[in-house]
Write a protein that holds these residues in place. Sequence first.
Motif, PDB file in Angstrom:
ATOM      1  N   HIS A 130     -10.581  -9.402   4.881  1.00  0.00           N
ATOM      2  CA  HIS A 130     -10.372  -7.957   4.830  1.00  0.00           C
ATOM      3  C   HIS A 130     -11.435  -7.294   3.957  1.00  0.00           C
ATOM      4  O   HIS A 130     -11.978  -7.922   3.042  1.00  0.00           O
ATOM      5  N   GLU A 135      -6.680  -3.070   2.567  1.00  0.00           N
ATOM      6  CA  GLU A 135      -6.543  -3.471   3.965  1.00  0.00           C
ATOM      7  C   GLU A 135      -5.667  -4.715   4.104  1.00  0.00           C
ATOM      8  O   GLU A 135      -4.919  -4.842   5.077  1.00  0.00           O
ATOM      9  N   ALA A 138      -2.109  -3.445   3.726  1.00  0.00           N
ATOM     10  CA  ALA A 138      -1.743  -2.687   4.925  1.00  0.00           C
ATOM     11  C   ALA A 138      -1.385  -3.626   6.071  1.00  0.00           C
ATOM     12  O   ALA A 138      -0.385  -3.421   6.773  1.00  0.00           O
ATOM     13  N   ALA A 139      -2.189  -4.659   6.276  1.00  0.00           N
ATOM     14  CA  ALA A 139      -1.916  -5.614   7.342  1.00  0.00           C
ATOM     15  C   ALA A 139      -0.586  -6.327   7.113  1.00  0.00           C
ATOM     16  O   ALA A 139       0.190  -6.550   8.058  1.00  0.00           O
ATOM     17  N   SER A 145      -4.989   0.188   9.729  1.00  0.00           N
ATOM     18  CA  SER A 145      -5.881   0.421   8.601  1.00  0.00           C
ATOM     19  C   SER A 145      -6.184   1.905   8.405  1.00  0.00           C
ATOM     20  O   SER A 145      -6.318   2.384   7.275  1.00  0.00           O
ATOM     21  N   GLN A 146      -6.254   2.682   9.502  1.00  0.00           N
ATOM     22  CA  GLN A 146      -6.565   4.105   9.368  1.00  0.00           C
ATOM     23  C   GLN A 146      -5.398   4.907   8.793  1.00  0.00           C
ATOM     24  O   GLN A 146      -5.567   6.057   8.392  1.00  0.00           O
ATOM     25  N   THR A 284      -2.071   3.542  -2.675  1.00  0.00           N
ATOM     26  CA  THR A 284      -2.210   3.495  -1.222  1.00  0.00           C
ATOM     27  C   THR A 284      -1.050   4.235  -0.568  1.00  0.00           C
ATOM     28  O   THR A 284       0.112   3.837  -0.703  1.00  0.00           O
TER      29      THR A 284
END
Length: 329
Positions: A130, A135, A138-139, A145-146, A284
């Motif tokens: 990543h 990221e 997020a995964a 990711s956006q 985040t």
Amino acid sequence: MMLPLVVAPGDPAGVGPELIAAAWAARTLPPFAVAGGARLIAAAAAQRGIDCPVAEIDDLTEAIAVFAQALPVLRGLECDYRPGMPERDGAAFALAGLTLATGLAVRQEAAGLITAPVSKALLAEVGFTHPGQTEFVAAACGTASQDAVMLLAGPRLKVVPVTVHIALAEVPRRLTTDAIIRKGRILEAALRRDFGIANPRIAVAGLNPHAGERGRMGGEEHAVIAPAIAALQAGGIAATGPVPPDALFTPRAREGYDAALCMYHDQALIPLKALDFDQGVNCTLGLSIVRTSPDHGTAFDIAGKGLAEPGATIAAIHMAAAIAARRAS
């Protein structure tokens, strides 16, 4: 009582371990546990001269009971403390700690996740695929990711960059109306939900000097940014701009908005770090879990020398706890 927070220990050769110990020693934080590295944290605390007893625990639920007397550290992951000497073994430990801590947060065994700094280059050498920890998290959350939006926040400023880790020359090509709208909506929702701002005001920066000067210095403001602002306004969001970037961060201007939506990485991070470096937090947005991080790097050059300030780590833990409490209420 809220669940404890969990801290990913970061690269053991950086300033993360000593700052985690210094944060616990401040005695002003809600309960948290570190995802591995009991020997590491104890050595970092001793190197810095911090009175920070460490208690190994087998389950995160034990953290609350022991937190007042010792820093809880999950048993199982360990690494030697070699400040300022980054190596592959340390990167592997950092990745294992990040994986463990993220899993606990995703399974809702922790109220929130705080990630200490890592070396992206070293992580890549041990199989990390990543671009960064954001990221990765997020995964793990199943978030595109956006939709994982980087908010940098301090006592005096909150900023979101629309484009992040790309070359400056790429920004005009990669900047789109849809991306500005998407991040603006996620930002507005987070300001309401996570920061308790009833009617958020978002200032949108221009890309070019003087916000393009009516096309004389660039056309992105007219072609890309203004349509996004209009769409946000049509959706009931109090967005204004495009604001000339050189005027956006003055004291008087900052009184007129709750967060600034910026067009590229340094446009957002330079003012944030100039104003709030020692208390800057990377939060985040758009995730199913709470995730924060101190807004600084590993600082290998000063690790173990007692020079790193713990303010951003303390602020990251405080912010994670505050957001978790709002979401639980």
